[in-house]
Design an enzyme around this catalytic site. Structure first.
Site, PDB file in Angstrom:
ATOM      1  N   TYR A 142       0.931  -7.956   9.828  1.00 48.37           N
ATOM      2  CA  TYR A 142       2.299  -7.487   9.601  1.00 48.37           C
ATOM      3  C   TYR A 142       3.240  -7.894  10.739  1.00 48.37           C
ATOM      4  O   TYR A 142       4.451  -7.737  10.640  1.00 48.37           O
ATOM      5  CB  TYR A 142       2.339  -5.963   9.437  1.00 48.37           C
ATOM      6  CG  TYR A 142       1.633  -5.462   8.178  1.00 48.37           C
ATOM      7  CD1 TYR A 142       1.452  -6.286   7.077  1.00 48.37           C
ATOM      8  CD2 TYR A 142       1.158  -4.165   8.100  1.00 48.37           C
ATOM      9  CE1 TYR A 142       0.806  -5.835   5.938  1.00 48.37           C
ATOM     10  CE2 TYR A 142       0.509  -3.693   6.957  1.00 48.37           C
ATOM     11  CZ  TYR A 142       0.339  -4.550   5.881  1.00 48.37           C
ATOM     12  OH  TYR A 142      -0.299  -4.099   4.752  1.00 48.37           O
ATOM     13  N   LYS A 192     -13.383  -8.813   7.896  1.00 41.20           N
ATOM     14  CA  LYS A 192     -13.904  -9.850   7.004  1.00 41.20           C
ATOM     15  C   LYS A 192     -14.413 -10.992   7.883  1.00 41.20           C
ATOM     16  O   LYS A 192     -13.887 -12.117   7.833  1.00 41.20           O
ATOM     17  CB  LYS A 192     -12.808 -10.323   6.048  1.00 41.20           C
ATOM     18  CG  LYS A 192     -12.394  -9.300   5.020  1.00 41.20           C
ATOM     19  CD  LYS A 192     -13.358  -9.220   3.847  1.00 41.20           C
ATOM     20  CE  LYS A 192     -13.249 -10.450   2.970  1.00 41.20           C
ATOM     21  NZ  LYS A 192     -14.257 -10.430   1.887  1.00 41.20           N
ATOM     22  N   ASP A 225     -14.257  -5.449   2.068  1.00 42.99           N
ATOM     23  CA  ASP A 225     -14.337  -5.327   0.605  1.00 42.99           C
ATOM     24  C   ASP A 225     -15.539  -4.468   0.211  1.00 42.99           C
ATOM     25  O   ASP A 225     -15.444  -3.605  -0.670  1.00 42.99           O
ATOM     26  CB  ASP A 225     -14.371  -6.703  -0.076  1.00 42.99           C
ATOM     27  CG  ASP A 225     -15.376  -7.653   0.538  1.00 42.99           C
ATOM     28  OD1 ASP A 225     -15.865  -7.389   1.653  1.00 42.99           O
ATOM     29  OD2 ASP A 225     -15.699  -8.669  -0.108  1.00 42.99           O
ATOM     30  N   ASP A 249      -4.384  -0.213   5.934  1.00 39.61           N
ATOM     31  CA  ASP A 249      -3.317   0.210   5.028  1.00 39.61           C
ATOM     32  C   ASP A 249      -3.921   0.513   3.650  1.00 39.61           C
ATOM     33  O   ASP A 249      -3.676   1.567   3.048  1.00 39.61           O
ATOM     34  CB  ASP A 249      -2.298  -0.939   4.944  1.00 39.61           C
ATOM     35  CG  ASP A 249      -0.964  -0.496   4.389  1.00 39.61           C
ATOM     36  OD1 ASP A 249      -0.816   0.696   4.092  1.00 39.61           O
ATOM     37  OD2 ASP A 249      -0.080  -1.349   4.243  1.00 39.61           O
ATOM     38  N   ASP A 253      -5.167   4.526   2.176  1.00 36.71           N
ATOM     39  CA  ASP A 253      -4.525   5.058   0.970  1.00 36.71           C
ATOM     40  C   ASP A 253      -5.575   5.389  -0.085  1.00 36.71           C
ATOM     41  O   ASP A 253      -5.521   6.441  -0.727  1.00 36.71           O
ATOM     42  CB  ASP A 253      -3.539   4.037   0.385  1.00 36.71           C
ATOM     43  CG  ASP A 253      -2.118   4.297   0.860  1.00 36.71           C
ATOM     44  OD1 ASP A 253      -1.969   4.917   1.931  1.00 36.71           O
ATOM     45  OD2 ASP A 253      -1.175   3.885   0.170  1.00 36.71           O
TER      46      ASP A 253
END
Ligand code: NAD
Length: 368
Positions: A142, A192, A225, A249, A253
């Site tokens: 970001y 990852k 993942d 993020d 959530d």
């Protein structure tokens, strides 16, 4: 000994309503436990813009830097939607996070038994769930450069850059290990590393911080993942999860919603340790200013009260009192008290914001 200091920034919409209930809890601690806080209050967001023409004044920013912890309600509202970007209510929040350098965002996913039916997962998968996601908040994709939309030949290309320095990974890893020591002593780091160099570095640095500084904490690594899958399959296997800004993020959530309503979700953002050894910290409910119900006494104050419980635990070294407060909330819910957001499709009669606060204070009384 001086009292711990707390800056309260109620903000906009339901912010002041839910914060009024936190004030009742703070008053209870003074009256019944002889635990006193030096509380100051300020404006942030739209209400600050209305008075000062800016969503956060320099004076309030300075105050935030000087206290042991900041507790924020929520900012924003439709009346501010057309303001210039530089003075939008959210800019106040972002300034606090940036200038306090709050790089570790803590999002607990905690399921109160009485609300286990609310989850989209089976009751036995979520009942008693208590995990903490630590998301790196100030770096990663970001913020990385280069970024932008550029022309390349006949078409445009959108670019964002995932970038982490060793020191950025080290400090958030330390936050996660410190937290784990106060909980069940387990950290799972997610990235990852199979397809991203930043993931390889992330894994290496987290392992190094563990081996050199926190060998007593149990550490595992998981691809993000696979982590998402495991969160839905059997979330109780986790204690603390530490991950980068982007994955955090998404994962926080998803994990938060395992446990039901937005009105129940607290959060904390922590920075570097201050002179007293405690981290710089801001606590806030995950929800926004809920303009659709603002001013109607319908808001659930529990997310904000749980945010104060996090402050007790992580800023004020009062873990036992945090547990007492959480148990009082658990009891109130078990007794059937529900604000509107906690009523299922079958309905029922909701209690008001103030009634929920009073019920929690009564449960605190009963805990003595
Ligand atoms: P929201 O979280 O304010 O509301 C989403 C829905 O959840 C609404 O229906 C609301 O009534 C309900 N809700 C939220 N908190 C509740 C509570 N405590 N009790 C009962 N119901 C609750 O999100 P939104 O509607 O997307 O945004 C509204 C405003 O809040 C916008 O201006 C947005 O920018 C701002 N916002 C601020 C923050 C923050 O201050 N951290 C976070 C998100 C959104």
């Amino acid at each position: 000994m001086t009292n711990p200091s707390l800056l309260i920034l109620p903000g906009d919409g339901i912010g002041p309503e839910v914060m009024a209930e936190v004030r009742k809890i703070i008053a209870w601690y003074g009256d019944k436990r002889d635990v006193h806080f030096d509380v100051s209050e300020g404006l942030v967001g739209g209400c600050s813009y209305d008075v000062h023409g800016t969503p956060l004044t320099d004076e309030t920013m300075e105050l935030a830097q000087s206290v042991d912890a900041v507790l924020l309600g929520a900012v924003g509202g439709p009346q501010y939607d057309n303001l210039d970007f530089s003075v939008k209510p959210e800019r106040g929040l972002l300034r606090l996070r940036k200038e306090m350098d709050l790089y570790a965002n803590l999002r607990p996913a905690q399921c109160f038994d009485a609300l286990a039916d609310f989850s989209s997962l089976k009751k036995d998968v979520v009942a008693g769930l208590d995990i903490m996601i630590v998301r790196e908040l100030t770096s990663g994709i970001y913020f990385g450069e280069p970024r932008g939309i550029f022309k390349e030949g006949n078409e445009r290309v959108g670019i964002n850059t995932q970038r982490y320095t060793e020191s950025e990974i080290e400090r958030v890893a330390r936050s996660a290990f410190e937290l784990a020591r106060r909980r069940n002593n387990k950290v799972c780091s997610m990235e990852k590393a199979n397809v991203m160099e930043s993931g390889i570095l992330w894994r290496e640095v987290v392992q190094r911080v563990h081996d050199t500084e926190y060998p007593d904490v149990q550490l595992s690594h998981m691809y993000a993942d696979a982590g998402a899958m495991q969160l839905c399959r059997w979330p109780k296997q986790f204690d603390v999860i530490v991950t980068d800004n982007l994955f955090g993020d998404l994962l926080s959530d998803a994990a938060a919603m395992l446990t039901g309503s937005l009105g129940m979700l607290p959060s904390a953002s922590l920075g570097a340790p201050m002179a007293n050894g405690r981290p710089k910290a801001m606590y806030e409910p995950v929800h926004g200013s809920a303009p659709d119900i603002a001013g109607q006494g319908k808001a659930n104050p529990i997310a904000c009260i749980l945010s104060f419980a996090m402050a007790l635990r992580y800023s004020f070294d009062m873990g036992d009192e945090a547990t007492r407060l959480e148990a009082a909330i658990e009891k109130v819910l078990a007794d059937g008290a529900r604000t509107g957001d906690l009523l299922g499709p079958e309905g029922g009669s909701p209690i008001s914001t103030a009634q929920m606060g009073d019920a929690i204070v009564a449960a605190l009384d009963a805990s003595l």
